[in-house]
Write an enzyme that holds these catalytic residues in place. Structure first.
Site, PDB file in Angstrom:
ATOM      1  N   GLY A 190      51.331  29.780  38.689  1.00  0.00           N
ATOM      2  CA  GLY A 190      50.397  29.309  39.792  1.00  0.00           C
ATOM      3  C   GLY A 190      50.324  27.797  39.771  1.00  0.00           C
ATOM      4  O   GLY A 190      49.442  27.329  40.246  1.00  0.00           O
TER       5      GLY A 190
ATOM      6  N   VAL B   5      54.193  37.122  40.041  1.00  0.00           N
ATOM      7  CA  VAL B   5      53.914  37.680  38.928  1.00  0.00           C
ATOM      8  C   VAL B   5      53.687  39.194  38.691  1.00  0.00           C
ATOM      9  O   VAL B   5      53.755  39.868  37.651  1.00  0.00           O
ATOM     10  CB  VAL B   5      52.504  37.009  37.909  1.00  0.00           C
ATOM     11  CG1 VAL B   5      53.054  35.491  37.697  1.00  0.00           C
ATOM     12  CG2 VAL B   5      51.498  36.994  39.162  1.00  0.00           C
TER      13      VAL B   5
ATOM     14  N   SER C  35      37.526  34.086  34.462  1.00  0.00           N
ATOM     15  CA  SER C  35      36.381  33.637  35.355  1.00  0.00           C
ATOM     16  C   SER C  35      34.998  34.087  34.690  1.00  0.00           C
ATOM     17  O   SER C  35      35.120  35.244  33.958  1.00  0.00           O
ATOM     18  CB  SER C  35      36.543  34.241  36.468  1.00  0.00           C
ATOM     19  OG  SER C  35      35.512  34.336  37.354  1.00  0.00           O
TER      20      SER C  35
ATOM     21  N   TYR D 116      38.091  41.564  41.391  1.00  0.00           N
ATOM     22  CA  TYR D 116      38.230  40.267  40.761  1.00  0.00           C
ATOM     23  C   TYR D 116      37.536  40.634  39.299  1.00  0.00           C
ATOM     24  O   TYR D 116      38.100  39.987  38.339  1.00  0.00           O
ATOM     25  CB  TYR D 116      37.765  39.274  41.540  1.00  0.00           C
ATOM     26  CG  TYR D 116      37.967  37.978  40.938  1.00  0.00           C
ATOM     27  CD1 TYR D 116      39.375  37.085  41.284  1.00  0.00           C
ATOM     28  CD2 TYR D 116      37.287  37.159  40.278  1.00  0.00           C
ATOM     29  CE1 TYR D 116      39.775  36.088  40.728  1.00  0.00           C
ATOM     30  CE2 TYR D 116      37.393  35.746  40.066  1.00  0.00           C
ATOM     31  CZ  TYR D 116      38.616  35.218  40.089  1.00  0.00           C
ATOM     32  OH  TYR D 116      38.868  33.992  39.766  1.00  0.00           O
TER      33      TYR D 116
ATOM     34  N   ALA E 157      36.873  43.051  37.635  1.00  0.00           N
ATOM     35  CA  ALA E 157      37.671  43.986  36.575  1.00  0.00           C
ATOM     36  C   ALA E 157      38.977  43.256  36.070  1.00  0.00           C
ATOM     37  O   ALA E 157      39.005  43.450  34.803  1.00  0.00           O
ATOM     38  CB  ALA E 157      37.943  45.202  37.509  1.00  0.00           C
TER      39      ALA E 157
ATOM     40  N   LYS F 142      39.469  40.115  35.835  1.00  0.00           N
ATOM     41  CA  LYS F 142      39.065  38.978  35.093  1.00  0.00           C
ATOM     42  C   LYS F 142      38.612  39.352  33.607  1.00  0.00           C
ATOM     43  O   LYS F 142      38.732  38.787  32.696  1.00  0.00           O
ATOM     44  CB  LYS F 142      38.321  37.933  35.639  1.00  0.00           C
ATOM     45  CG  LYS F 142      38.885  37.172  36.944  1.00  0.00           C
ATOM     46  CD  LYS F 142      40.099  36.374  36.278  1.00  0.00           C
ATOM     47  CE  LYS F 142      40.873  35.543  37.463  1.00  0.00           C
ATOM     48  NZ  LYS F 142      41.959  34.919  36.986  1.00  0.00           N
TER      49      LYS F 142
ATOM     50  N   ILE G 184      35.145  26.274  41.094  1.00  0.00           N
ATOM     51  CA  ILE G 184      35.804  25.003  40.907  1.00  0.00           C
ATOM     52  C   ILE G 184      36.550  24.697  42.350  1.00  0.00           C
ATOM     53  O   ILE G 184      36.978  25.542  43.002  1.00  0.00           O
ATOM     54  CB  ILE G 184      37.169  25.129  39.816  1.00  0.00           C
ATOM     55  CG1 ILE G 184      36.581  25.536  38.467  1.00  0.00           C
ATOM     56  CG2 ILE G 184      37.779  23.951  39.677  1.00  0.00           C
ATOM     57  CD1 ILE G 184      35.826  24.720  37.835  1.00  0.00           C
TER      58      ILE G 184
HETATM   59  P1  NAD Z   1      44.634  28.349  44.056  1.00  0.00           P
HETATM   60  O1  NAD Z   1      44.679  29.319  45.041  1.00  0.00           O
HETATM   61  O2  NAD Z   1      44.662  26.911  44.036  1.00  0.00           O
HETATM   62  O3  NAD Z   1      46.085  28.631  43.077  1.00  0.00           O
HETATM   63  C1  NAD Z   1      46.479  29.705  42.831  1.00  0.00           C
HETATM   64  C2  NAD Z   1      48.008  29.652  42.545  1.00  0.00           C
HETATM   65  O4  NAD Z   1      48.527  30.995  42.185  1.00  0.00           O
HETATM   66  C3  NAD Z   1      48.750  29.418  43.779  1.00  0.00           C
HETATM   67  O5  NAD Z   1      49.475  28.305  43.592  1.00  0.00           O
HETATM   68  C4  NAD Z   1      49.459  30.553  44.491  1.00  0.00           C
HETATM   69  O6  NAD Z   1      50.686  30.480  45.108  1.00  0.00           O
HETATM   70  C5  NAD Z   1      49.791  31.387  42.846  1.00  0.00           C
HETATM   71  N1  NAD Z   1      50.021  32.485  43.092  1.00  0.00           N
HETATM   72  C6  NAD Z   1      49.171  33.752  43.688  1.00  0.00           C
HETATM   73  N2  NAD Z   1      49.669  34.718  43.735  1.00  0.00           N
HETATM   74  C7  NAD Z   1      50.829  34.579  43.015  1.00  0.00           C
HETATM   75  C8  NAD Z   1      52.025  35.549  42.670  1.00  0.00           C
HETATM   76  N3  NAD Z   1      51.875  36.817  42.913  1.00  0.00           N
HETATM   77  N4  NAD Z   1      52.861  35.280  41.675  1.00  0.00           N
HETATM   78  C9  NAD Z   1      52.989  33.972  41.438  1.00  0.00           C
HETATM   79  N5  NAD Z   1      51.783  32.996  41.782  1.00  0.00           N
HETATM   80  C10 NAD Z   1      51.088  33.339  42.722  1.00  0.00           C
HETATM   81  O7  NAD Z   1      43.611  28.818  43.111  1.00  0.00           O
HETATM   82  P2  NAD Z   1      42.766  28.132  41.717  1.00  0.00           P
HETATM   83  O8  NAD Z   1      41.431  28.099  41.956  1.00  0.00           O
HETATM   84  O9  NAD Z   1      43.584  26.845  41.219  1.00  0.00           O
HETATM   85  O10 NAD Z   1      43.011  29.514  40.635  1.00  0.00           O
HETATM   86  C11 NAD Z   1      43.757  29.326  39.499  1.00  0.00           C
HETATM   87  C12 NAD Z   1      43.235  30.458  38.610  1.00  0.00           C
HETATM   88  O11 NAD Z   1      41.649  29.965  38.133  1.00  0.00           O
HETATM   89  C13 NAD Z   1      43.196  31.751  39.187  1.00  0.00           C
HETATM   90  O12 NAD Z   1      43.578  32.740  38.289  1.00  0.00           O
HETATM   91  C14 NAD Z   1      41.670  31.720  39.602  1.00  0.00           C
HETATM   92  O13 NAD Z   1      41.183  33.300  39.635  1.00  0.00           O
HETATM   93  C15 NAD Z   1      41.060  31.293  38.546  1.00  0.00           C
HETATM   94  N6  NAD Z   1      39.594  30.583  38.761  1.00  0.00           N
HETATM   95  C16 NAD Z   1      39.471  29.784  39.764  1.00  0.00           C
HETATM   96  C17 NAD Z   1      37.865  29.696  40.136  1.00  0.00           C
HETATM   97  C18 NAD Z   1      37.625  28.692  41.156  1.00  0.00           C
HETATM   98  O14 NAD Z   1      36.301  28.531  41.502  1.00  0.00           O
HETATM   99  N7  NAD Z   1      38.597  28.068  41.719  1.00  0.00           N
HETATM  100  C19 NAD Z   1      37.031  30.064  39.286  1.00  0.00           C
HETATM  101  C20 NAD Z   1      37.484  30.886  38.134  1.00  0.00           C
HETATM  102  C21 NAD Z   1      38.589  31.428  38.002  1.00  0.00           C
END
Ligand code: NAD
Length: 247
Positions: A12, A64, A142, A155, A157, A159, A188
């Site tokens: 990601g 993935v 998360s 989500y 489940a 996480k 975030i």
């Molecule tokens: P984002 O959307 O900016 O980044 C997610 C990335 O994952 C993207 O680059 C996307 O192309 C990639 N991706 C999606 N599906 C994919 C796949 N099948 N195979 C490979 N890559 C894939 O989001 P983010 O906020 O940076 O999220 C990063 C992680 O943090 C995630 O796991 C998200 O659940 C977690 N998270 C985010 C927050 C928030 O508030 N932003 C809070 C808690 C957890």
């Protein structure tokens, strides 16, 4: 572990937290492979940024959810750089819906990317870390995997599953000197929030003791620490980065 020859794989890594982690690990002296399911202009920017820091960078296009793509990406990386010292699982999606309206695709897509994707990436890198008798894995969970969130049965489940996976894997890899930890962010500011309504966003911000959403660096710096030798005695841990949103 982050000396000048360490190799990091960040899933990601095109966007948001993953992009920031990729850049911070480069700052820490790693050569960084950015894995994402698409190769976009963003991917090019991340690679440029890593190279401008003075480290080597490569992009691995893999979904993935697809084990053969994950395995092929890991094999390519091992061919190229010979080792993988750090894995950070950041790839993730949301498909929010209350359970009585949630369809099978919304459920499966989130479980497949956010949980099975983490499993497949960990499974693909475990052999090389076991052989090396060294490594760090950080999985992005998360706070909603810890407390549950309205509209996010899928989500939450997935996480929560990541937390269980992290603890079990910490047990399995400890004898090989590999640490496995989870980071649980709160809200975030990243593109993943794009689908959230203004109302839902304000409600989430109102929960945060520090009164603001987090920035990607708030999460990235913790990941950088967990991947470093300074955190060598920390494993099986789940650390929240949420400005007090959970309590
Ligand atoms: P984002 O959307 O900016 O980044 C997610 C990335 O994952 C993207 O680059 C996307 O192309 C990639 N991706 C999606 N599906 C994919 C796949 N099948 N195979 C490979 N890559 C894939 O989001 P983010 O906020 O940076 O999220 C990063 C992680 O943090 C995630 O796991 C998200 O659940 C977690 N998270 C985010 C927050 C928030 O508030 N932003 C809070 C808690 C957890």
């Amino acid at each position: 572990m982050t000396d000048s020859t360490s190799i990091a794989l960040v899933t990601g890594g095109n966007s948001g937290i993953g992009k920031c982690v990729a850049e911070l690990l480069a700052r820490d002296g790693c050569n960084v492979a950015v894995l994402d399911h698409e190769r976009t202009e963003q991917s090019g920017c991340v690679l440029d940024r890593i190279q401008s820091i003075g480290q080597e960078a490569c992009h691995l296009k893999a979904d993935v959810r697809k084990d053969h793509e994950v395995r092929a990406a890991v094999a390519t990386l091992l061919d190229r750089w010979g080792q993988i010292d750090i894995l950070v699982n950041c790839a993730g999606i949301v498909r929010d819906q209350v359970i009585w309206k949630m369809n099978d695709d919304q459920w499966r897509d989130v479980i497949d990317v956010d949980l099975t994707g983490v499993f497949q990436c960990c499974r693909a890198v475990a052999p090389t870390m076991r052989t090396a008798k060294s490594g760090s894995i950080v999985n992005i969970s998360s706070i909603n995997g810890m407390r549950g969130k309205f509209g996010q049965t899928n989500y939450s489940a997935a996480k929560a599953g990541v937390i269980g996976l992290t603890k079990a894997l910490a047990r399995e890899l400890a004898r090989c000197n590999v640490t496995v930890n989870a980071v649980a962010p709160g809200l975030i500011e990243t593109p993943i929030l794009d689908g959230m309504s203004e109302e839902a966003l304000s409600a989430a911000v109102a929960e945060i003791l520090l009164g603001r959403p987090g920035q990607v660096e708030d999460v990235g710096e913790l990941v950088s620490f967990l991947c470093s030798d300074r955190a060598r005695f920390i494993t099986g841990e789940v650390i929240r980065v949420d400005g007090g949103q959970y309590i």
